[in-house]
Motif scaffolding. Structure first.
Motif, PDB file in Angstrom:
ATOM      1  N   LYS A  15       1.020  -1.133  -0.080  1.00 25.55           N
ATOM      2  CA  LYS A  15      -0.249   0.101   0.014  1.00 25.55           C
ATOM      3  C   LYS A  15       1.002   1.225   0.052  1.00 25.55           C
ATOM      4  O   LYS A  15       0.730   2.263  -0.731  1.00 25.55           O
ATOM      5  CB  LYS A  15      -1.030  -0.100   1.234  1.00 25.55           C
ATOM      6  N   HIS A  16       1.929   1.181   0.841  1.00 28.12           N
ATOM      7  CA  HIS A  16       2.908   2.423   0.708  1.00 28.12           C
ATOM      8  C   HIS A  16       3.477   2.528  -0.687  1.00 28.12           C
ATOM      9  O   HIS A  16       3.596   3.756  -0.900  1.00 28.12           O
ATOM     10  CB  HIS A  16       3.908   2.099   1.841  1.00 28.12           C
ATOM     11  N   ALA A  17       3.964   1.365  -1.173  1.00 22.45           N
ATOM     12  CA  ALA A  17       4.660   1.478  -2.398  1.00 22.45           C
ATOM     13  C   ALA A  17       3.756   2.191  -3.604  1.00 22.45           C
ATOM     14  O   ALA A  17       3.953   3.082  -4.430  1.00 22.45           O
ATOM     15  CB  ALA A  17       4.956   0.058  -2.942  1.00 22.45           C
ATOM     16  N   GLU A  18       2.291   1.727  -3.397  1.00 17.93           N
ATOM     17  CA  GLU A  18       1.446   2.273  -4.517  1.00 17.93           C
ATOM     18  C   GLU A  18       1.093   3.750  -4.317  1.00 17.93           C
ATOM     19  O   GLU A  18       0.988   4.561  -5.259  1.00 17.93           O
ATOM     20  CB  GLU A  18       0.132   1.517  -4.550  1.00 17.93           C
ATOM     21  N   ALA A  19       1.050   4.121  -2.996  1.00 21.85           N
ATOM     22  CA  ALA A  19       0.820   5.432  -2.584  1.00 21.85           C
ATOM     23  C   ALA A  19       1.930   6.498  -3.009  1.00 21.85           C
ATOM     24  O   ALA A  19       1.651   7.520  -3.705  1.00 21.85           O
ATOM     25  CB  ALA A  19       0.490   5.680  -1.082  1.00 21.85           C
ATOM     26  N   ILE A  20       3.270   5.858  -2.926  1.00 24.19           N
ATOM     27  CA  ILE A  20       4.362   6.660  -3.346  1.00 24.19           C
ATOM     28  C   ILE A  20       4.309   6.821  -4.856  1.00 24.19           C
ATOM     29  O   ILE A  20       4.650   7.930  -5.343  1.00 24.19           O
ATOM     30  CB  ILE A  20       5.510   5.967  -2.751  1.00 24.19           C
TER      31      ILE A  20
END
Length: 344
Positions: A15-20
């Motif tokens: 989720k963090h990777a997608e958000a970044i």
């Protein structure tokens, strides 16, 4: 451009990777995990550098922000080290498991002049934003009480997939791990808490921490709160909700993940206006992903040299409530949460 690094490549890291990746002015430059295979996805998908040694990652001058996605018990050590290396910090909920650790994180970020954002993404859901607007407007009048409910399923297989899950030292139970999002929303709506009384139990899951917890809350305003949380619900997630009862309105945001307007009756709001509000939220109940909102805000906070929307102090307040409820459950006594200067 801010270069981000994710530490801990478990489930939430994606989720963090997608958000970044979706955020203008942000790039996923690196990941760090003790298990090399866990990082392959990020290397292949985002061309991120991989580190098995956290100190080597911190020495990388190309990294501006550290996203901490490890088990909760490791948050404090990693966040403090990251701040000392002059990296901005994004830390998953809960900010930490102990108050001393939380204070250490906040202090390290302040001393080193870096931003600290805590991941409480549910504040950005459309229904919750509308609820916050109404509460702040005063349209509900004097609020009598609020109900915060999390009736979810986390079966034994969920806890068995990693040895740290369900432990008091690294994870916590339903209150610390699952319900802390709902508690953050309750505090966001209602403000500071004066007193709590709670009971908890480990009824069904084979874990060290609690799988069910109930509690009563008294806010500084005089309003009351009822908290009910469980991971024992059969056979799947049943409800996450926030219900507010005021002298001029009753509102419930519910559904399995608290995104639906289940009841909205506010004095002065016509049936047509209410129907339009419900329709608007039904068309896009989740809105922009909360993690993306957190990352976008962090980028803007650095650019504008201001604090993030969800600060370390916000994370601390949610943790304080959880710890007070744990203390009450252990002692079978109410716990006073008023600051010492107020008590004196």
């Amino acid at each position: 451009m801010l270069n981000f690094a994710i530490v801990g490549c478990g489930h939430i890291a994606k989720k963090h990777a997608e958000a970044i990746d979706r955020t203008e002015g942000a790039a996923l430059a690196a990941v760090c995990d003790m298990i090399p295979e866990n990082m392959e996805f990020y290397r292949e998908t985002y061309n991120a550098k991989t580190y098995t040694d956290y100190s080597e990652l911190l020495a990388d001058k190309n990294i501006d922000v550290i996203n901490i996605c490890t088990p909760s018990g490791f948050h404090a050590t990693l966040a403090v080290q990251g701040a000392e290396a002059k990296k901005h910090i994004v830390v998953e909920k809960p900010i930490a498991l102990l108050m001393d650790d939380t204070n250490a994180i906040i202090d390290a970020c302040e001393r080193n002049g870096v931003k600290l954002a805590v991941v409480h993404p549910n504040r950005f859901r459309p229904a919750m934003k509308k609820l916050k607007e109404v509460v702040e407007s005063g349209k509900l009048g004097k609020i009598s009480h609020i109900n915060a409910t999390v009736r979810w399923n986390r079966n034994q297989a969920y806890y068995d997939q990693a040895p740290w899950r369900g432990t008091k030292g690294l994870d916590g139970g339903v209150l610390m791990n699952q319900a802390i999002h709902n508690l953050d929303l309750m505090l966001w709506m209602m403000g500071d808490v004066n007193e709590v009384f709670s009971m908890s139990a480990t009824r069904i899951r084979d874990i060290e921490a609690e799988d069910v917890c109930t509690g009563l809350v008294k806010f500084s305003s005089g309003a009351l709160g009822v908290v009910e949380t469980a991971t024992t619900i059969y056979p799947k997630n049943f409800e996450e909700s926030l219900s507010i009862f005021g002298e001029k309105g009753t509102i419930k945001i519910g559904g399995p993940t608290a995104v639906n307007v289940e009841h909205w009756n506010v004095e002065g709001t016509s049936e047509e206006e209410t129907a339009e509000l419900k329709k608007l939220i039904e068309e896009d109940p989740f809105g922009k992903p909360g993690h993306q909102c957190i990352i976008e805000d962090l980028v803007e906070a650095v650019k504008e040299n201001r604090g993030p929307i969800v600060t370390g102090e916000d994370g601390k307040k949610a943790l304080e409530l959880v710890l007070a409820m744990y203390e009450s459950a252990e002692t079978n006594q109410p716990v006073n949460m008023q600051p010492q200067e107020v008590l004196n």
